[in-house]
Design a protein around this motif. Structure first.
Motif, PDB file in Angstrom:
ATOM      1  N   PRO A   3       0.807  -1.235   0.000  1.00 41.52           N
ATOM      2  CA  PRO A   3       0.000   0.000   0.000  1.00 41.52           C
ATOM      3  C   PRO A   3       0.835   1.278   0.000  1.00 41.52           C
ATOM      4  N   LEU A   4       2.016   1.250   0.618  1.00 43.31           N
ATOM      5  CA  LEU A   4       2.853   2.451   0.611  1.00 43.31           C
ATOM      6  C   LEU A   4       3.294   2.796  -0.808  1.00 43.31           C
ATOM      7  N   GLY A   5       3.655   1.779  -1.582  1.00 38.92           N
ATOM      8  CA  GLY A   5       3.928   1.986  -2.999  1.00 38.92           C
ATOM      9  C   GLY A   5       5.132   2.841  -3.332  1.00 38.92           C
ATOM     10  N   PHE A   6       6.104   2.942  -2.438  1.00 34.72           N
ATOM     11  CA  PHE A   6       7.306   3.714  -2.743  1.00 34.72           C
ATOM     12  C   PHE A   6       8.143   3.004  -3.806  1.00 34.72           C
ATOM     13  N   ARG A   7       9.112   3.716  -4.355  1.00 34.41           N
ATOM     14  CA  ARG A   7      10.012   3.167  -5.360  1.00 34.41           C
ATOM     15  C   ARG A   7      11.453   3.281  -4.883  1.00 34.41           C
ATOM     16  N   PHE A   8      12.328   2.503  -5.537  1.00 32.84           N
ATOM     17  CA  PHE A   8      13.755   2.634  -5.292  1.00 32.84           C
ATOM     18  C   PHE A   8      14.343   3.626  -6.297  1.00 32.84           C
ATOM     19  N   ARG A   9      15.452   4.201  -5.933  1.00 33.74           N
ATOM     20  CA  ARG A   9      16.103   5.172  -6.809  1.00 33.74           C
ATOM     21  C   ARG A   9      16.665   4.485  -8.050  1.00 33.74           C
ATOM     22  N   ARG A  10      16.821   5.264  -9.098  1.00 34.13           N
ATOM     23  CA  ARG A  10      17.340   4.740 -10.359  1.00 34.13           C
ATOM     24  C   ARG A  10      18.703   4.087 -10.138  1.00 34.13           C
ATOM     25  N   GLY A  11      18.883   2.931 -10.738  1.00 32.69           N
ATOM     26  CA  GLY A  11      20.153   2.226 -10.634  1.00 32.69           C
ATOM     27  C   GLY A  11      20.223   1.229  -9.501  1.00 32.69           C
ATOM     28  N   THR A  12      19.191   1.154  -8.661  1.00 34.01           N
ATOM     29  CA  THR A  12      19.191   0.187  -7.564  1.00 34.01           C
ATOM     30  C   THR A  12      19.067  -1.225  -8.123  1.00 34.01           C
ATOM     31  N   ASP A  13      19.939  -2.113  -7.678  1.00 33.47           N
ATOM     32  CA  ASP A  13      19.896  -3.499  -8.135  1.00 33.47           C
ATOM     33  C   ASP A  13      18.591  -4.150  -7.698  1.00 33.47           C
ATOM     34  N   ALA A  14      17.910  -4.803  -8.634  1.00 38.39           N
ATOM     35  CA  ALA A  14      16.594  -5.375  -8.352  1.00 38.39           C
ATOM     36  C   ALA A  14      16.658  -6.449  -7.272  1.00 38.39           C
ATOM     37  N   THR A  15      17.684  -7.292  -7.318  1.00 40.82           N
ATOM     38  CA  THR A  15      17.813  -8.356  -6.323  1.00 40.82           C
ATOM     39  C   THR A  15      18.056  -7.781  -4.939  1.00 40.82           C
ATOM     40  N   GLU A  16      18.930  -6.792  -4.862  1.00 39.70           N
ATOM     41  CA  GLU A  16      19.221  -6.169  -3.579  1.00 39.70           C
ATOM     42  C   GLU A  16      18.001  -5.427  -3.048  1.00 39.70           C
ATOM     43  N   ALA A  17      17.245  -4.799  -3.940  1.00 41.73           N
ATOM     44  CA  ALA A  17      16.041  -4.083  -3.523  1.00 41.73           C
ATOM     45  C   ALA A  17      15.028  -5.050  -2.918  1.00 41.73           C
ATOM     46  N   ARG A  18      14.827  -6.171  -3.589  1.00 47.90           N
ATOM     47  CA  ARG A  18      13.890  -7.172  -3.086  1.00 47.90           C
ATOM     48  C   ARG A  18      14.358  -7.722  -1.745  1.00 47.90           C
ATOM     49  N   ARG A  19      15.664  -7.962  -1.640  1.00 47.77           N
ATOM     50  CA  ARG A  19      16.211  -8.510  -0.399  1.00 47.77           C
ATOM     51  C   ARG A  19      16.014  -7.533   0.765  1.00 47.77           C
ATOM     52  N   SER A  58       3.652   9.691   4.349  1.00 46.16           N
ATOM     53  CA  SER A  58       4.206  10.999   3.964  1.00 46.16           C
ATOM     54  C   SER A  58       5.703  11.094   4.212  1.00 46.16           C
ATOM     55  N   LYS A  59       6.341   9.953   4.503  1.00 43.54           N
ATOM     56  CA  LYS A  59       7.757   9.979   4.876  1.00 43.54           C
ATOM     57  C   LYS A  59       8.678   9.495   3.763  1.00 43.54           C
ATOM     58  N   GLY A  60       8.186   9.463   2.522  1.00 46.06           N
ATOM     59  CA  GLY A  60       9.040   9.069   1.413  1.00 46.06           C
ATOM     60  C   GLY A  60      10.189  10.045   1.232  1.00 46.06           C
ATOM     61  N   GLU A  61      11.258   9.587   0.605  1.00 46.67           N
ATOM     62  CA  GLU A  61      12.432  10.426   0.390  1.00 46.67           C
ATOM     63  C   GLU A  61      12.413  11.019  -1.013  1.00 46.67           C
ATOM     64  N   GLY A  62      13.264  12.000  -1.239  1.00 45.89           N
ATOM     65  CA  GLY A  62      13.315  12.675  -2.521  1.00 45.89           C
ATOM     66  C   GLY A  62      12.363  13.859  -2.563  1.00 45.89           C
ATOM     67  N   SER A  63      12.528  14.713  -3.577  1.00 41.62           N
ATOM     68  CA  SER A  63      11.688  15.910  -3.679  1.00 41.62           C
ATOM     69  C   SER A  63      10.218  15.574  -3.842  1.00 41.62           C
ATOM     70  N   ALA A  64       9.933  14.439  -4.483  1.00 41.22           N
ATOM     71  CA  ALA A  64       8.542  14.025  -4.683  1.00 41.22           C
ATOM     72  C   ALA A  64       8.050  13.091  -3.583  1.00 41.22           C
ATOM     73  N   ARG A  65       8.888  12.808  -2.600  1.00 35.81           N
ATOM     74  CA  ARG A  65       8.525  11.918  -1.488  1.00 35.81           C
ATOM     75  C   ARG A  65       8.040  10.558  -1.994  1.00 35.81           C
ATOM     76  N   CYS A  66       8.725  10.033  -3.006  1.00 36.33           N
ATOM     77  CA  CYS A  66       8.256   8.792  -3.620  1.00 36.33           C
ATOM     78  C   CYS A  66       9.223   7.626  -3.442  1.00 36.33           C
ATOM     79  N   PHE A  67      10.395   7.872  -2.830  1.00 36.59           N
ATOM     80  CA  PHE A  67      11.376   6.804  -2.663  1.00 36.59           C
ATOM     81  C   PHE A  67      11.277   6.197  -1.266  1.00 36.59           C
ATOM     82  N   TRP A  68      11.696   4.931  -1.174  1.00 36.04           N
ATOM     83  CA  TRP A  68      11.617   4.217   0.099  1.00 36.04           C
ATOM     84  C   TRP A  68      12.429   4.917   1.181  1.00 36.04           C
ATOM     85  N   PRO A  69      11.835   5.139   2.355  1.00 34.68           N
ATOM     86  CA  PRO A  69      12.605   5.678   3.485  1.00 34.68           C
ATOM     87  C   PRO A  69      13.646   4.658   3.943  1.00 34.68           C
TER      88      PRO A  69
END
Length: 256
Positions: free
Chosen positions: A55-71, A97-108
Motif C-alpha cells: 500500500p505504501l507503494g514507494f520506489r527505489f532510486r534509479r540504478g538500484t539493483d533489483a535483487t538487492e532491492a527485493r532482499r 508521507s515519509k518518502g524520500e526525494g523531492s517528490a517523497r516517492c522513494f523508500w525511506p
C-alpha cells in the motif's frame, strides 16, 4: 526505477458467470467432483507486504539493483513481522508521507521504519536481534556466571545496545552488586522475621520475575546454538565463529 513489490493477482470481472479460480461452486462439490488446489497459507512476510509495503507503494532510486532491492524489503518485512495487523495499518498511515526525494516517492531508510514502529508497537525485548545475538554468544553464559543477567537486560532496554565498553560493563557490574545486596537484606530480614517494607517486597518480586525471564531467554538461545552446532557437525560443515569472540569484527557488526 524499480517499482514496489507487486500485489497478488486480482481477479476482476470476467463476464457474467465468471469465477475466481479455485472458488467453490454453489451448493458445494458434487459427487465425484474434484476439489481445486487450496490456497497456501499467508506467510508473516507476505502479511507485512500486504498491509504495509504494497500500500505504501514507494520506489527505489534509479540504478538500484533489483535483487538487492527485493532482499532489503524482505528483510524489512521479516523485522516488522512481530507487529499486529492493526499496528501495521497504523504504521502505514504514519509512513505514507515519509518518502524520500523531492517528490517523497522513494523508500525511506529502514531506520525510519524502525523508529515509527517502536512508537506504534515496541518490539518485545526478547526478540531484538542485537540482544539475542549477545546472549547467544559467550556473553550469555558469562552474564549468568557473573550474576549480571538482569542488569545487562535492563541496559539493553534503556540503551538499545549491549554494554560493550569497559565503563559500561563496570556500571552493569556495580548495579548488579547493589541489587544483590538489596536481595540479601530482604532475605535476611525475612529469616529474622523482621517485617520488610512493601516497596522492597514488590521490587523483589519484580527482580526475581525479570531474572527468570532472562534466564529462560539465555537457555533458549544457547540450546538453539548447540542444536545448530550439532547439525553442522553432522553435515560436516565448519562451525560458525561466535561473533563475541571474533576480534576482527567491530562492536557495531557484532550487534547489528
Amino acid at each position: 526505477m524499480m517499482a514496489a513489490p507487486e500485489t497478488r493477482q486480482q481477479y476482476g470481472d470476467q463476464g457474467k458467470g465468471a469465477e475466481r479460480p479455485g472458488a467453490r461452486q454453489p451448493g458445494g462439490l458434487g459427487q465425484g467432483a474434484e476439489q481445486g488446489p487450496q490456497q497456501p497459507e499467508e506467510s508473516n512476510r507476505d502479511r507485512v507486504r500486504r498491509l504495509l509495503l504494497v500500500p505504501l507503494g514507494f520506489r527505489f532510486r534509479r540504478g538500484t539493483d533489483a535483487t538487492e532491492a527485493r532482499r532489503s524489503l524482505d528483510a524489512l518485512a521479516d523485522e516488522l513481522g512481530y507487529m499486529s495487523d492493526a499496528s501495521l495499518s497504523a504504521l502505514r498511515g504514519m509512513l505514507a508521507s515519509k518518502g524520500e526525494g523531492s517528490a517523497r516517492c522513494f523508500w525511506p531508510e529502514p531506520a525510519t521504519f524502525r523508529g515509527f514502529a517502536e512508537i506504534v508497537q515496541p518490539r518485545p525485548l526478547e526478540e531484538v536481534p542485537a540482544l539475542v545475538r549477545w546472549f547467544r554468544s559467550v556473553e550469555g553464559p558469562r552474564a549468568v556466571e557473573a550474576g549480571t543477567l538482569v542488569e545487562t537486560f535492563l541496559w539493553f532496554e534503556k540503551k538499545k545496545a549491549p554494554p560493550l565498553t569497559p565503563q559500561a560493563r563496570a556500571m552493569v557490574t556495580q548495579r548488579a552488586q547493589q541489587n544483590h545486596r538489596r536481595l540479601e537484606v530482604i532475605s535476611d530480614r525475612r529469616a529474622r522475621e523482621v517485617r520488610n517494607d512493601a516497596q522492597d517486597l514488590e521490587w523483589e518480586r519484580w527482580y526475581r520475575s525479570t531474572l527468570a525471564r532472562v534466564e529462560a531467554l539465555v537457555a533458549r538461545v544457547q540450546r538453539e546454538k548447540q542444536g545448530q552446532a550439532v547439525e553442522q557437525d553432522r553435515q560436516g560443515q565448519a562451525p560458525q565463529t561466535d561473533p563475541a569472540q571474533d576480534t576482527t569484527r567491530t562492536a557495531e557488526e557484532i550487534t547489528r
